[in-house]
Motif scaffolding. Sequence first.
Motif, PDB file in Angstrom:
ATOM      1  N   ASN A 126       0.755  -1.297   0.046  1.00  0.00           N
ATOM      2  CA  ASN A 126      -0.090  -0.043  -0.095  1.00  0.00           C
ATOM      3  C   ASN A 126       0.947   1.327  -0.100  1.00  0.00           C
ATOM      4  O   ASN A 126       0.378   2.040   0.454  1.00  0.00           O
ATOM      5  N   GLY A 127       2.094   1.001  -0.147  1.00  0.00           N
ATOM      6  CA  GLY A 127       2.918   2.337  -0.277  1.00  0.00           C
ATOM      7  C   GLY A 127       3.694   2.754   1.122  1.00  0.00           C
ATOM      8  O   GLY A 127       4.153   3.824   1.005  1.00  0.00           O
ATOM      9  N   GLU A 128       3.287   2.107   2.072  1.00  0.00           N
ATOM     10  CA  GLU A 128       3.618   2.412   3.305  1.00  0.00           C
ATOM     11  C   GLU A 128       4.889   1.707   3.853  1.00  0.00           C
ATOM     12  O   GLU A 128       5.372   1.893   4.930  1.00  0.00           O
ATOM     13  N   GLY A 129       5.399   0.812   3.169  1.00  0.00           N
ATOM     14  CA  GLY A 129       6.492   0.121   3.567  1.00  0.00           C
ATOM     15  C   GLY A 129       7.854   0.851   4.124  1.00  0.00           C
ATOM     16  O   GLY A 129       8.428   0.643   5.249  1.00  0.00           O
ATOM     17  N   ALA A 130       8.248   1.768   3.083  1.00  0.00           N
ATOM     18  CA  ALA A 130       9.320   2.688   3.529  1.00  0.00           C
ATOM     19  C   ALA A 130       9.103   3.353   4.488  1.00  0.00           C
ATOM     20  O   ALA A 130      10.026   3.728   5.392  1.00  0.00           O
ATOM     21  N   ASN A 131       7.866   4.046   4.833  1.00  0.00           N
ATOM     22  CA  ASN A 131       7.492   4.884   5.783  1.00  0.00           C
ATOM     23  C   ASN A 131       7.494   4.218   7.157  1.00  0.00           C
ATOM     24  O   ASN A 131       8.147   4.760   8.119  1.00  0.00           O
ATOM     25  N   LEU A 132       6.937   2.902   7.253  1.00  0.00           N
ATOM     26  CA  LEU A 132       6.926   2.287   8.267  1.00  0.00           C
ATOM     27  C   LEU A 132       8.217   1.839   8.518  1.00  0.00           C
ATOM     28  O   LEU A 132       8.745   1.801   9.916  1.00  0.00           O
ATOM     29  N   ALA A 133       9.176   1.613   7.591  1.00  0.00           N
ATOM     30  CA  ALA A 133      10.620   1.161   8.120  1.00  0.00           C
ATOM     31  C   ALA A 133      11.301   2.523   8.864  1.00  0.00           C
ATOM     32  O   ALA A 133      11.988   2.018   9.691  1.00  0.00           O
ATOM     33  N   MET A 134      11.147   3.594   8.453  1.00  0.00           N
ATOM     34  CA  MET A 134      11.922   4.679   8.821  1.00  0.00           C
ATOM     35  C   MET A 134      11.161   5.224  10.164  1.00  0.00           C
ATOM     36  O   MET A 134      12.019   5.188  11.088  1.00  0.00           O
ATOM     37  N   TYR A 135       9.692   4.925  10.243  1.00  0.00           N
ATOM     38  CA  TYR A 135       9.305   4.984  11.616  1.00  0.00           C
ATOM     39  C   TYR A 135       9.522   4.146  12.674  1.00  0.00           C
ATOM     40  O   TYR A 135       9.793   4.422  13.779  1.00  0.00           O
ATOM     41  N   ASP A 136       9.636   2.795  12.325  1.00  0.00           N
ATOM     42  CA  ASP A 136      10.124   1.868  13.048  1.00  0.00           C
ATOM     43  C   ASP A 136      11.249   2.020  13.776  1.00  0.00           C
ATOM     44  O   ASP A 136      11.746   1.776  14.814  1.00  0.00           O
TER      45      ASP A 136
ATOM     46  N   LYS B   3      14.489   5.587  20.012  1.00  0.00           N
ATOM     47  CA  LYS B   3      13.892   6.185  20.935  1.00  0.00           C
ATOM     48  C   LYS B   3      13.740   5.323  21.991  1.00  0.00           C
ATOM     49  O   LYS B   3      14.042   5.500  23.438  1.00  0.00           O
ATOM     50  N   ALA B   4      13.345   4.046  21.896  1.00  0.00           N
ATOM     51  CA  ALA B   4      13.275   3.080  23.069  1.00  0.00           C
ATOM     52  C   ALA B   4      14.754   2.752  23.445  1.00  0.00           C
ATOM     53  O   ALA B   4      14.942   2.515  24.558  1.00  0.00           O
ATOM     54  N   LEU B   5      15.684   2.860  22.589  1.00  0.00           N
ATOM     55  CA  LEU B   5      17.103   2.446  23.059  1.00  0.00           C
ATOM     56  C   LEU B   5      17.538   3.487  23.849  1.00  0.00           C
ATOM     57  O   LEU B   5      18.115   3.373  24.974  1.00  0.00           O
ATOM     58  N   ALA B   6      17.245   4.850  23.635  1.00  0.00           N
ATOM     59  CA  ALA B   6      17.533   5.861  24.341  1.00  0.00           C
ATOM     60  C   ALA B   6      16.859   5.809  25.750  1.00  0.00           C
ATOM     61  O   ALA B   6      17.601   6.334  26.778  1.00  0.00           O
TER      62      ALA B   6
END
Length: 115
Positions: A20-30, A36-39
């Motif tokens: 649906n065109g969201e794969g790269a967006n989700l990868a960057m967001y993930d 953030k979780a690591l920090a």
Amino acid sequence: MGAGSGGNLLGDAAHLAAPNGEGANLAMYDGAELGKALAAHPGDVEATLTEYAQALFPRGTAAATDGTQLHEFLFGDNAPHRLVTATRRPHEPPGVGEHRRAPARRLFARAALAG
């Protein structure tokens, strides 16, 4: 995959869904969310991955739902007609603007004959 599973996934690998065109967006967001979780939990891998996974799954479910709906819209029953109707301008009665949609109808007709 979550904490203790021996691996963790990001982007397309973590969000199995129709394209649906969201794969790269989700990868960057993930990636940003994992950062953030690591920090937030320096030195505590278990807490980091637990926090990351808890946010990942609802986000992935939403993306999968969107992908399924888009796939149904584009390729489901009555798809060519639904797409033509969706592109009709709201103020146009049926039949008006056909010159704009004629190339799409020919394309769908050729695809139906080839398939």
